[in-house]
Enzyme design. Structure first.
Site, PDB file in Angstrom:
ATOM      1  N   TYR A 160       9.638  36.020  -2.330  1.00 47.82           N
ATOM      2  CA  TYR A 160       8.296  36.538  -2.061  1.00 47.82           C
ATOM      3  C   TYR A 160       7.477  35.520  -1.281  1.00 47.82           C
ATOM      4  O   TYR A 160       6.804  35.856  -0.302  1.00 47.82           O
ATOM      5  CB  TYR A 160       7.614  36.877  -3.385  1.00 47.82           C
ATOM      6  CG  TYR A 160       6.181  37.349  -3.250  1.00 47.82           C
ATOM      7  CD1 TYR A 160       5.901  38.650  -2.856  1.00 47.82           C
ATOM      8  CD2 TYR A 160       5.113  36.502  -3.543  1.00 47.82           C
ATOM      9  CE1 TYR A 160       4.585  39.096  -2.746  1.00 47.82           C
ATOM     10  CE2 TYR A 160       3.800  36.932  -3.427  1.00 47.82           C
ATOM     11  CZ  TYR A 160       3.538  38.234  -3.034  1.00 47.82           C
ATOM     12  OH  TYR A 160       2.238  38.661  -2.918  1.00 47.82           O
ATOM     13  N   LYS A 164       5.611  35.839   2.484  1.00 49.01           N
ATOM     14  CA  LYS A 164       4.179  35.645   2.701  1.00 49.01           C
ATOM     15  C   LYS A 164       3.907  34.486   3.660  1.00 49.01           C
ATOM     16  O   LYS A 164       2.938  34.524   4.438  1.00 49.01           O
ATOM     17  CB  LYS A 164       3.480  35.439   1.365  1.00 49.01           C
ATOM     18  CG  LYS A 164       3.411  36.723   0.528  1.00 49.01           C
ATOM     19  CD  LYS A 164       2.691  37.842   1.273  1.00 49.01           C
ATOM     20  CE  LYS A 164       2.449  39.058   0.417  1.00 49.01           C
ATOM     21  NZ  LYS A 164       1.656  40.104   1.115  1.00 49.01           N
TER      22      LYS A 164
END
Length: 255
Positions: A160, A164
């Site tokens: 994740y 990002k």
């Protein structure tokens, strides 16, 4: 700040069925914008529209999967056909799959995060920029990233965090490519915020409040309204010379 700084403008918000996306959509409507709210599920979007209309605002719900180029382009067409322009876009749609060490992350979870968090932003940017650069007034785009990226990470969030960090890098590159076209692109990176995503497994809201008191310099997590305020600032004329920045809203958590 006046209550009409986005009057006459159209704002598109993805991931607007709940959490930060809904707060952003409501904030734009309260500031006079006509708002297109987008997401994969219709029911939460209809609720966001209802809340906006209760405020006296105008909104349109469009179901879309931004990881598909056709859906990203259809969102832009819907905004222009319904309201005449696309002045602001907020790419907030994102997913988290994790909680386990990277070596145990299922391949499907990696691809799911990459598709929505990175490819989705890429395709949305392309469609939005192509429209905005044809408008005399250009436009402003704000991509919602996370402090889990360039600023911090956590156990079980490696993939994740990678997606990002890519959002911020993609945004900065696009900002440089297209500021000459009259399109300003910036990023907001929230930290722990009052949404379900910031709850740990088995944790209640009260548990999270106590954890924040002990771990965050500010002593509390951010509200969705505080993140929305940062988004609106970057989208507004107040930030007319702000290009390619990554604005962190995290109660000091990444210090």
């Amino acid at each position: 700040m006046t209550a009409t700084r986005f009057t006459g403008r159209t704002a598109l918000v993805t991931g607007a069925g709940s959490g930060i996306g809904r707060a952003v959509a409501l904030a734009f409507a309260a500031q006079g914008a006509r708002v297109v709210v987008a997401g994969r599920r219709r029911e939460p979007l209809d609720e966001t529209v209802r809340l906006i209309e209760e405020q006296g605002g105008k909104a349109l719900a469009v179901t879309a999967d931004v990881s598909r180029s056709g859906d990203a382009e259809a969102l832009v067409r819907a905004a222009v056909e319904s309201f005449g322009s696309l002045d602001v876009a907020v790419n907030n749609a994102g997913v988290f799959r994790g909680g386990q060490p990277l070596a145990e992350l299922p391949e499907e979870d990696w691809h799911t995060q990459l598709a929505t968090n990175v490819t989705g932003v890429h395709l949305a940017l392309q469609a939005q920029i192509r429209r905005m650069r044809t408008q005399p007034s250009g436009g402003a785009i704000v991509n919602v990233s996370s402090t889990f990226g360039l600023h911090a990470t956590s156990a079980g969030a490696a993939a994740y965090s990678a997606t990002k960090a890519a959002v911020t890098a993609l945004s900065r590159g696009a900002a440089l490519d297209h500021i000459g076209d009259g399109v300003r692109i910036n990023v907001v990176s929230p930290g722990a915020t009052a949404t379900s995503m910031s709850l740990r497994a088995g944790e209640t809201d009260a548990d999270r409040t106590e954890r924040a008191k002990a771990t965050l310099p500010l002593g509390r997590i951010s509200t969705t309204e505080e993140v929305a305020a940062a988004v609106l600032y970057l989208a507004s004329d107040d930030a007319a010379s702000v290009v390619g920045t990554d604005l962190v809203v995290d109660s000091g958590g990444s210090l």
